[in-house]
Structures are given as structure tokens and as C-alpha cells.
Write an enzyme that holds these catalytic residues in place. Structure first.
Site, PDB file in Angstrom:
ATOM      1  N   SER A 110       0.798  -1.237   0.000  1.00 24.45           N
ATOM      2  CA  SER A 110       0.000   0.000   0.000  1.00 24.45           C
ATOM      3  C   SER A 110       0.823   1.276   0.000  1.00 24.45           C
ATOM      4  CB  SER A 110      -0.958   0.045   1.196  1.00 24.45           C
ATOM      5  OG  SER A 110      -1.979  -0.848   1.006  1.00 24.45           O
ATOM      6  N   GLU A 144      -7.748   7.897  -5.246  1.00 30.28           N
ATOM      7  CA  GLU A 144      -7.118   6.742  -5.898  1.00 30.28           C
ATOM      8  C   GLU A 144      -8.043   6.126  -6.940  1.00 30.28           C
ATOM      9  OE1 GLU A 144      -4.715   3.944  -3.683  1.00 30.28           O
ATOM     10  OE2 GLU A 144      -4.837   5.232  -1.926  1.00 30.28           O
ATOM     11  N   ASP A 156      -6.778  -0.169   2.617  1.00 31.05           N
ATOM     12  CA  ASP A 156      -5.446   0.427   2.700  1.00 31.05           C
ATOM     13  C   ASP A 156      -5.485   1.806   3.357  1.00 31.05           C
ATOM     14  OD1 ASP A 156      -5.009  -1.826   1.187  1.00 31.05           O
ATOM     15  OD2 ASP A 156      -4.944  -0.731  -0.713  1.00 31.05           O
TER      16      ASP A 156
HETATM   17  C1  GLA Z   1      -5.783  -3.991  -2.534  1.00 34.05           C
HETATM   18  C2  GLA Z   1      -6.918  -2.985  -2.396  1.00 34.05           C
HETATM   19  C3  GLA Z   1      -7.650  -3.168  -1.075  1.00 34.05           C
HETATM   20  C4  GLA Z   1      -8.063  -4.617  -0.863  1.00 34.05           C
HETATM   21  C5  GLA Z   1      -6.875  -5.542  -1.116  1.00 34.05           C
HETATM   22  C6  GLA Z   1      -7.254  -6.996  -1.044  1.00 34.05           C
HETATM   23  O1  GLA Z   1      -4.792  -3.732  -1.595  1.00 34.05           O
HETATM   24  O2  GLA Z   1      -6.416  -1.682  -2.476  1.00 34.05           O
HETATM   25  O3  GLA Z   1      -8.761  -2.315  -1.018  1.00 34.05           O
HETATM   26  O4  GLA Z   1      -9.153  -4.942  -1.660  1.00 34.05           O
HETATM   27  O5  GLA Z   1      -6.284  -5.304  -2.378  1.00 34.05           O
HETATM   28  O6  GLA Z   1      -7.613  -7.323   0.244  1.00 34.05           O
END
Ligand code: GLA
Length: 374
Positions: A110, A144, A156
Site C-alpha cells: 500500500s 485513488e 489500505d
Molecule cells: C488492494 C486494495 C484493497 C483490498 C486488497 C485486497 O490492496 O487496495 O482495497 O481490496 O487489495 O484485500
């Protein structure tokens, strides 16, 4: 002048449940994105990144909403946050933003939410102090989704804003998005102290980039929505038991749904164990089961992630799983502190034998959420 930071995250358990109104359990990482701000006299906003020397992007605050296509992809994350504040009626003045990210990019940790949340927190403090944490998360997510074009859920950004040091964040996404707060049961800080138990959480970054803007993530979201629709339910959160999924005719869609339903059960099980103060080793097998489900039912793992997980478990980890959206990125392994180097070496050796690039490994502890540092 001021400086704000926001962290990356790993999700202990609860993958692809956030956009299904379910449960997640992330921790914030000690790796952050820094956003330094210097106010300007004019109404221009500029952004520079230490990771992209010599590339300053500048635009008038009032013109950002129409300027997206002219803005390079990396700068859409910070400038999308500015545009989203403006779209919601906040008056944002001119500013120079200087970004410096230590969250590895494309590692499934993230980095993009850390970036958008560091900017969002800075803008709130400087221009829109009435914005609540919930709105802040929503602003970062909207930036985003709509400006950067990455279709994320709220996992995230919620982790980046709400996590606290020494804790895992249990988040009930349905309650949270419906407006409940911590007192209303939407989220809870659960102590997660591995050091006390002689354990460590090892991150294995496969070096194969995970990218949300590619189509696999959006396709999984669409399949989950199709599964809920086939069952006549608002979301997969509402499925009472796995047996109910037999009513879904399409086998692939049924497996996608099975991952989400069983993953929610795993989040509740892990949260309960940690709440009770059980030995964290007991969550290991649940993490590993989560990986199998992501690999076989949701099909978002990769050979490198599977190798990292299998090798970690064979060489002594109590549990391991890929984290984040998948299609690349990182895995985590829960290991005895005395075994961390053994597990990391074993994974490196197996990667070399399998012809994968050398993975990056590091240990993380639950760190603080976004805050001002200067
Ligand atoms: C990415 C997305 C999150 C979530 C994950 C899977 O990180 O940004 O919102 O859906 O995948 O858990």
C-alpha cells in the site's frame, strides 16, 4: 512548512473482503511516505518526489479536476487528493508538496495509500480541519479510484489512518461505511505484540510488482458482485453459510465467493484469538488456510508467492500467506524470532533454485497510523 507521514500496511488476514462489506485486520508498517508542505502565495500546487528527481508537476488548484489526463500517473495520487478536497467544497490554497516514500512501490504494501493519506492529512490540517477521519479515508480512496484510476476498497486507507502502534486494526467495513465509529463497533484496536511471544512477522517481497490498475483486481470485484446478485443478496457479507453458494451456477464465480465467505470467518477467528490474548502461534494455521483460499479459490497468487509461502512453512514458520490484492507483491510469515534468518535464507535459496529474482525480506512490527511529525 510542515511534514506529515502515513504508513504502508500488511493485512494480517481479510483479503478481498473489504469491497464485499466484510472484515479486515491490518497493521500499519514502520515504513512511511513523508509529505512536506510549503505554502505558496499564489493558487498553484506543485508536487515533487524524492523518488523522481527533476520531475516537478505544477497546476492551478482550480484546474486540477480537468487536468487529470495531462498529469503523469505517479502525480495523480497526490494531486487527486487535492482535487477531491476541492470537489467536496474545501478551499485549498497554493502549496508545494515534497514527497519521500520508503514504502516499496508495487510490493502489495500500500505505498499508494500511504502517499494519498500523507497528502490528505496534510491538507486537512492546513485547510480543512473539520474533516473527520472517516471523510479523510474516503477522500484518499476517492482520489485513488477516480483520479489515479486504481479501483481500491477502503482497507489500505483505513489502515494508514486508523492503525495504532502495537495493535492490529479490526475493521467491520459495512459498519464503518454506514457511519458507525469505534464505539458503534465499526473498528477496534486489538493488541498484537509478537515480541512478547518471541515471534516476528517476516515480510517477503517477491519483487514482482503488484498493480491494481491492471484488470485482474477489477475482474475479481465484478465476479464478487455477480455472486451476490446471483444469490439476491446486497453483498457477500450477507451469505450465511458456504452451502448457500451452491445456488451460484458459474463454478468460477462460486469459488470466488467461497474465498470471501471463508475469509470473513478467518478474520473473525483470528481477531477472537488475539482479543483473548492466546499465543499468536495459534493464528498461524488460519493465515496459511487464507493463502490456500487466495491461491485456489480466488486465484490471485503467483508461483513466486506460492513458493515463498510453502518454503516459509517448510522451514519453520507457523503460518504464511500472500498479502494485498495479489498478482505479485509480498507474502508474510509468522516465525519464531530465533528462526527468522533461517526462514529468510531458505526462501532466498528456493527462489534462486526456481529462477525467481532475489526476494527482499524484512521484519515489521505494528506501527502508528498517519500523523504530523514537524
Ligand atoms: C488492494 C486494495 C484493497 C483490498 C486488497 C485486497 O490492496 O487496495 O482495497 O481490496 O487489495 O484485500
Amino acid at each position: 512548512m510542515g511534514e506529515w507521514v502515513a504508513p504502508g500496511r500488511v493485512n494480517i488476514i481479510g483479503e478481498h473482503t473489504d469491497y464485499n462489506d466484510g472484515f479486515v485486520l491490518p497493521i500499519a508498517l514502520p515504513l512511511v511516505v513523508r509529505c512536506g508542505v510549503r505554502l505558496r502565495e499564489d493558487e498553484q500546487i506543485s508536487v515533487t518526489s524524492r523518488q523522481r528527481p527533476g520531475h516537478t508537476v505544477r497546476a492551478a488548484v482550480s484546474e486540477l479536476s480537468g487536468a487529470r489526463d495531462r498529469i503523469p500517473a505517479w502525480a495523480r495520487y497526490p494531486l487527486g487528493v487535492v482535487a477531491e478536497f476541492v470537489r467536496r467544497g474545501h478551499r485549498v490554497g497554493g502549496a508545494d508538496l515534497t514527497l519521500d516514500g520508503a514504502v516499496p512501490i508495487g510490493a502489495g504494501l500500500s505505498s499508494s495509500a500511504a502517499l494519498s493519506c500523507s497528502v490528505a492529512l496534510a491538507l486537512r490540517d492546513l485547510f480543512a480541519p473539520t474533516v473527520t477521519d472517516r471523510e479523510l479515508i474516503d477522500i484518499a480512496r476517492a482520489a485513488e479510484n477516480d483520479y489515479a484510476g486504481a479501483p481500491t476498497g477502503v482497507l489500505d486507507q483505513s489502515a494508514a489512518v486508523l492503525c495504532t502502534a502495537g495493535h492490529a486494526l479490526f475493521l467491520d467495513v459495512r459498519q464503518f461505511t454506514r457511519g458507525a465509529d469505534a464505539d458503534g463497533g465499526a473498528y477496534e484496536q486489538i493488541p498484537f505484540d509478537l515480541t512478547r511471544s518471541g515471534l516476528e512477522l517476516l515480510v517477503i517481497d517477491t519483487g514482482q510488482p503488484h498493480r491494481l490498475v491492471d484488470g485482474g483486481y477489477a475482474r475479481r470485484r465484478a465476479q464478487c458482485a455477480a455472486a451476490a446478485a446471483a444469490l439476491g443478496l446486497p453483498s457477500l457479507r450477507d451469505v450465511a453459510s458456504v452451502a448457500d453458494l451452491d445456488r451460484i451456477a458459474d463454478g468460477e464465480v462460486r469459488r470466488r465467493a467461497r474465498h470471501v465467505v471463508t475469509e470473513n470467518v478467518r478474520v473473525l477467528a483470528v481477531a477472537e484469538k488475539l482479543r483473548e490474548g492466546s499465543d499468536p502461534r495459534e493464528i498461524g494455521s488460519v493465515l496459511s488456510a487464507g493463502h490456500v483460499s487466495l491461491r485456489d479459490d480466488f486465484e490471485v497468487s503467483t508461483p513466486a508467492l506460492d513458493t515463498a509461502v510453502a518454503t516459509a512453512i517448510e522451514s519453520g514458520a507457523y503460518g504464511a500467506r500472500m498479502v494485498g490484492g495479489g498478482f505479485g507483491g509480498s507474502a508474510i510469515a509468522l516465525v519464531d524470532r530465533a528462526d527468522t534468518a533461517i526462514v529468510a535464507d531458505a526462501v532466498r535459496e528456493q527462489f534462486a533454485r526456481s529462477g525467481f529474482p532475489r526476494p527482499r525480506t524484512f521484519v515489521v512490527v505494528p506501527a502508528a497510523g498517519a500523523h504530523r511529525v514537524d
